[in-house]
Write a protein that holds these residues in place. Structure first.
Motif, PDB file in Angstrom:
ATOM      1  N   SER A   6       0.853  -1.190   0.000  1.00 22.42           N
ATOM      2  CA  SER A   6       0.000   0.000   0.000  1.00 22.42           C
ATOM      3  C   SER A   6       0.886   1.235   0.000  1.00 22.42           C
ATOM      4  O   SER A   6       1.989   1.224   0.539  1.00 22.42           O
ATOM      5  CB  SER A   6      -0.928   0.021   1.216  1.00 22.42           C
ATOM      6  N   ARG A   7       0.410   2.289  -0.622  1.00 22.85           N
ATOM      7  CA  ARG A   7       1.138   3.560  -0.633  1.00 22.85           C
ATOM      8  C   ARG A   7       0.854   4.289   0.670  1.00 22.85           C
ATOM      9  O   ARG A   7      -0.293   4.426   1.079  1.00 22.85           O
ATOM     10  CB  ARG A   7       0.699   4.421  -1.803  1.00 22.85           C
ATOM     11  N   GLU A   8       1.917   4.742   1.299  1.00 25.26           N
ATOM     12  CA  GLU A   8       1.811   5.505   2.533  1.00 25.26           C
ATOM     13  C   GLU A   8       2.704   6.731   2.405  1.00 25.26           C
ATOM     14  O   GLU A   8       3.731   6.689   1.738  1.00 25.26           O
ATOM     15  CB  GLU A   8       2.269   4.657   3.726  1.00 25.26           C
ATOM     16  N   PRO A   9       2.349   7.822   3.056  1.00 24.08           N
ATOM     17  CA  PRO A   9       3.194   9.014   2.975  1.00 24.08           C
ATOM     18  C   PRO A   9       4.515   8.852   3.724  1.00 24.08           C
ATOM     19  O   PRO A   9       5.492   9.520   3.431  1.00 24.08           O
ATOM     20  CB  PRO A   9       2.340  10.114   3.611  1.00 24.08           C
ATOM     21  N   CYS A  10       4.553   7.946   4.690  1.00 21.89           N
ATOM     22  CA  CYS A  10       5.727   7.771   5.526  1.00 21.89           C
ATOM     23  C   CYS A  10       5.756   6.325   6.021  1.00 21.89           C
ATOM     24  O   CYS A  10       4.713   5.753   6.318  1.00 21.89           O
ATOM     25  CB  CYS A  10       5.632   8.732   6.708  1.00 21.89           C
ATOM     26  N   CYS A  11       6.938   5.746   6.095  1.00 19.04           N
ATOM     27  CA  CYS A  11       7.065   4.370   6.545  1.00 19.04           C
ATOM     28  C   CYS A  11       8.272   4.248   7.464  1.00 19.04           C
ATOM     29  O   CYS A  11       9.325   4.828   7.186  1.00 19.04           O
ATOM     30  CB  CYS A  11       7.230   3.459   5.329  1.00 19.04           C
ATOM     31  N   ILE A  12       8.145   3.531   8.575  1.00 18.61           N
ATOM     32  CA  ILE A  12       9.267   3.283   9.471  1.00 18.61           C
ATOM     33  C   ILE A  12       9.350   1.803   9.766  1.00 18.61           C
ATOM     34  O   ILE A  12       8.367   1.074   9.670  1.00 18.61           O
ATOM     35  CB  ILE A  12       9.157   4.099  10.777  1.00 18.61           C
ATOM     36  N   GLY A  13      10.545   1.342  10.100  1.00 17.87           N
ATOM     37  CA  GLY A  13      10.748  -0.053  10.439  1.00 17.87           C
ATOM     38  C   GLY A  13      12.091  -0.231  11.111  1.00 17.87           C
ATOM     39  O   GLY A  13      12.930   0.664  11.106  1.00 17.87           O
ATOM     40  N   GLY A  14      12.295  -1.365  11.697  1.00 16.56           N
ATOM     41  CA  GLY A  14      13.562  -1.646  12.360  1.00 16.56           C
ATOM     42  C   GLY A  14      13.354  -1.914  13.831  1.00 16.56           C
ATOM     43  O   GLY A  14      12.262  -1.762  14.374  1.00 16.56           O
ATOM     44  N   SER A  15      14.430  -2.300  14.506  1.00 15.78           N
ATOM     45  CA  SER A  15      14.312  -2.727  15.899  1.00 15.78           C
ATOM     46  C   SER A  15      13.857  -1.600  16.825  1.00 15.78           C
ATOM     47  O   SER A  15      13.246  -1.867  17.850  1.00 15.78           O
ATOM     48  CB  SER A  15      15.645  -3.301  16.395  1.00 15.78           C
ATOM     49  N   GLY A  16      14.112  -0.356  16.486  1.00 14.78           N
ATOM     50  CA  GLY A  16      13.698   0.761  17.340  1.00 14.78           C
ATOM     51  C   GLY A  16      12.430   1.456  16.888  1.00 14.78           C
ATOM     52  O   GLY A  16      11.971   2.406  17.528  1.00 14.78           O
ATOM     53  N   SER A  17      11.820   0.988  15.799  1.00 18.79           N
ATOM     54  CA  SER A  17      10.682   1.721  15.242  1.00 18.79           C
ATOM     55  C   SER A  17       9.477   1.765  16.176  1.00 18.79           C
ATOM     56  O   SER A  17       8.721   2.732  16.150  1.00 18.79           O
ATOM     57  CB  SER A  17      10.278   1.135  13.887  1.00 18.79           C
ATOM     58  N   GLY A  18       9.315   0.769  17.006  1.00 15.96           N
ATOM     59  CA  GLY A  18       8.190   0.763  17.932  1.00 15.96           C
ATOM     60  C   GLY A  18       8.207   1.934  18.896  1.00 15.96           C
ATOM     61  O   GLY A  18       7.182   2.341  19.429  1.00 15.96           O
ATOM     62  N   PHE A  19       9.390   2.502  19.106  1.00 16.83           N
ATOM     63  CA  PHE A  19       9.530   3.617  20.034  1.00 16.83           C
ATOM     64  C   PHE A  19       9.164   4.961  19.421  1.00 16.83           C
ATOM     65  O   PHE A  19       9.023   5.943  20.144  1.00 16.83           O
ATOM     66  CB  PHE A  19      10.975   3.690  20.548  1.00 16.83           C
TER      67      PHE A  19
END
Length: 84
Positions: A6-19
């Motif tokens: 899906s297209r999103e304006p912003c995407c984050i990921g990784g071991s610290g992304s939950g924070f």
């Protein structure tokens, strides 16, 4: 196995992304210029690193534009610190 695209304006990921989901929800703005985006990502990653014990002490960033990839490295005092 499964998933979706899906297209999103912003995407984050990784071991610290939950924070930093709330940080990104509050601080990402549509149509930010390149310098504002770099500053936002630098602050977001450094905050995630501060909370995530698995993160290192440097930030390597790739800025992707129509001209290609610009690589940035933030080390030492260039990485924001969050001490109490």
């Amino acid at each position: 196995m499964g998933g979706m695209v899906s297209r999103e304006p912003c995407c984050i990921g990784g071991s610290g992304s939950g924070f930093i989901y709330g940080f990104m929800d509050s601080n990402y703005k549509k149509d930010m210029d390149k310098d504002s985006c770099v500053a936002l990502v630098l602050k977001a990653i450094s905050q995630a690193m501060w909370r995530d014990g698995s993160s290192g002490g440097v930030i390597r960033m790739g800025v992707i534009t129509e001209k290609g990839i610009e690589r940035k490295l933030f080390i030492g005092d260039e990485v924001p610190k969050y001490y109490r």
